[in-house]
Every structure is written in structure tokens, then in C-alpha cells.
Design an enzyme around this catalytic site. Structure first.
Site, short mmCIF file in Angstrom:
data_model
loop_
_atom_site.label_atom_id
_atom_site.label_comp_id
_atom_site.label_asym_id
_atom_site.label_seq_id
_atom_site.Cartn_x
_atom_site.Cartn_y
_atom_site.Cartn_z
CG HIS A 1 -0.22 0.16 2.53
ND1 HIS A 1 0.31 -0.90 3.24
CD2 HIS A 1 0.04 1.26 3.28
CE1 HIS A 1 0.87 -0.47 4.35
NE2 HIS A 1 0.72 0.85 4.41
CG HIS B 1 3.84 6.90 10.91
ND1 HIS B 1 4.90 7.47 10.23
CD2 HIS B 1 3.51 5.80 10.19
CE1 HIS B 1 5.19 6.75 9.16
NE2 HIS B 1 4.37 5.72 9.12
#
Length: 314
Positions: free
Chosen positions: A115, A180
Site C-alpha cells: 500500500h 508515526h
């Protein structure tokens, strides 16, 4: 020849999380703006710089950089499966060009991408084979990491090659980041089962992939609720980095160390290497102007979420 850029955060949770309505609307608006930018530019060739999340590249052989001569999506988190439209002859010339500029580059005649590479293509082009694309893998999860200056030089080398393509309108994409720290196993602390995945987890069963993905989905829910133990987002770090990209002078990035990046912005903040390479490739064609910039820290996506577009003056 002309070069344009879209850099954007990706998240496997885009279709699996439920942020507040105003956050979703803001992200959708940023994507719409990027799509309009790409539609107006109408690229004839795309060069996506993307990381991988132990779906195509593993510790049995982990290069810092790799150029795909052929590529196909693995279909994680509902992303598209199947081949990208890679112009192999151009990709081969690109790899030779980079190697001749004293940068060690790996190549793949069957690159598997997840992805991280697929999501921007689906968002911007509504498909993975609607425009020719040469994927460039940049390691953003697996220690050891090359120096940031090396990433910048890779981008500059690729950009100098793109400048030779007189008849092309090239769009470079940087996919990943910003701050993140999702639950990606680290080799030093992984158990035996996790190490087996990190070493070679290619082509998992549907059940194994589903279990792995649900672990991330559940982590996103816990992070949004404030109960997860992963590192928090760092909006100040994210926005300071975006300001560097806007300035056009990427040399301050050379001083960033891998250990400090992880400490300040999480283990997966290394995905911003794709942004560095993309902006360096753009800058190799001359001064550029950032035409749009969006940022929100989005806990539901476990991401400091940014979208930027830019074009050279040529």
C-alpha cells in the site's frame, strides 16, 4: 521535459478507521486538490518513491534503494493487486544512470509493492496501471539506515536523469510519513514468529494477512482512544520538516540522524526519506514552488498526515 511533485502520507487505515467528520472532510479536500493538480499537469510518466512494510522486501535481503524494472501490487489492506505499467527500458537506463553517479542501487525485475506505493496511485489516478510508472523503493523500516544525505543524493541523481527525458511530463511521488510509530516489529525486540515474518514473510495466507492487518487496525483504535503504548505524533517535527521542503534548500536534512528521527517522531518516521528523495529529484530540474500544503495530526490513522504539491519553474 517538466517535473512536478506530490508528496503524501499514506495509511493502511484510510478505509478502516473513522476519524471525526471534519478531519475526514479535510483529508478528502487535500486529496481532491492533489488530484486536480495532477489532472492539470497530465503526467506521461510517474516515479513513485515508496517504502515497504515487510510485504515485498525482507531481511533475507534488504537493500537501502531499489529500482523496479517490473512491479506488481500485493493487495494488502484492500489495495490493488496486479502489475504496474512499468516502462522497463527507461527503468534500466535510470538504474545505469544512478550507478554511474557513484550510488549503489539494487534492481528488481519483479518488485512486489504494498500500500505504500499503491495507495497514492489509486488516490491520484484511480488505478495502478493508468499511467507508466517506475517504482523506487527506499527502505524506511529496517535498520540499518543510510545517511539522509545519501537519500538526498539519490533523489538528485534520479532527477538529473529525468531532466534528460525531453518529451515527458514527469510526476515524482513521495509516499509515507510523517511522524508515526505503528506496531511494526523491530528485529531487536521481536519474538521468533515475528522474526520469521521480518526475514521472509512473502505471500502469506489470507488468514495470516488478515490477522496481521487486524493487529494494526486495533492499534489504530487504541491510539485514537489514548490507550496505546506506541510513540505519540509530533506535529512540530512534521511541520518543521515541511517548511524545509518548502524552502527549496534540503541540505539541513543531511544533519538528521536515524536514531534521533526515531526518538523524535517514531520508528516509521523514516518513511519521510521518500519525501526527501522526491523533493531532491524535483529540485534537480531547477527552483520549484510549492503550490499546496496540508497537514493534520490524525490519531485514527496513526499518522502525522501531510499532502504537498509542487512544480518547477520550467
Amino acid at each position: 521535459m517538466s517535473v512536478a511533485l506530490v508528496c503524501m502520507s499514506h495509511s493502511p487505515l484510510l478505509e478502516y478507521a473513522d476519524p471525526p467528520a471534519d478531519v475526514t472532510a479535510a483529508v478528502d479536500a487535500a486529496f481532491d486538490q492533489a488530484r486536480a493538480f495532477v489532472r492539470d499537469y497530465d503526467p506521461t510518466l510517474v516515479v513513485p518513491f515508496a517504502p515497504d512494510h515487510y510485504n515485498g522486501f525482507f531481511y533475507d535481503l534488504m537493500p537501502p534503494f531499489c529500482i523496479g524494472y517490473e512491479a506488481l501490487g500485493v493487495g494488502d489492506y484492500g489495495s490493488a493487486e496486479g502489475p504496474l505499467d512499468v516502462p522497463t527500458a527507461v527503468a534500466e537506463r535510470l538504474a545505469e544512470w544512478v550507478a554511474e553517479r557513484d550510488l549503489d542501487i539494487a534492481i528488481s525485475r519483479r518488485m512486489e509493492v504494498d500500500h505504500g506505493a499503491i495507495q497514492p496511485l489509486e488516490i491520484l489516478f484511480n488505478g495502478i496501471d493508468t499511467v507508466p510508472a517506475i517504482p523506487v523503493f527506499i527502505n524506511g523500516v529496517a535498520k540499518p539506515f543510510v545517511k539522509m544525505a545519501r537519500v538526498r543524493k539519490l533523489g538528485e541523481a534520479i532527477g538529473s536523469f529525468l531532466a534528460t527525458l525531453d518529451d515527458e511530463r514527469v510526476l515524482v511521488i513521495g509516499s509515507g510519513g510523517l511522524s508515526h510509530d505503528p506496531p511494526v516489529p523491530q528485529w531487536a525486540t521481536a519474538d521468533d514468529a515475528q522474526r520469521a515474518l521480518l526475514l521472509n514473510g512473502r505471500h502469506p495466507t489470507a488468514a495470516a494477512r488478515d490477522a496481521r492487518q487486524h493487529n494494526v487496525i486495533n492499534a489504530g483504535k487504541a491510539f485514537a482512544a489514548g490507550t496505546a503504548t506506541i510513540r505519540d505524533l509530533n506535529p512540530e517535527w512534521d511541520q518543521a520538516l515541511m517548511e524545509v521542503f518548502t524552502s527549496g534548500d534540503l541540505t539541513p536534512i543531511d544533519a538528521m540522524s536515524a536514531a534521533q528521527m526515531a526518538e523524535d517522531a517514531g520508528n516509521s518516521a523514516h518513511e519521510v526519506r521518500t519525501w526527501v528523495a522526491a523533493f531532491a529529484a524535483l529540485g534537480a530540474s531547477g527552483p520549484y514552488t510549492v503550490t499546496s500544503s496540508f497537514y493534520r495530526p490524525i490519531r485514527e490513522y496513526i499518522a502525522g498526515f501531510g499532502v504537498m504539491t509542487a512544480r518547477t519553474a520550467r
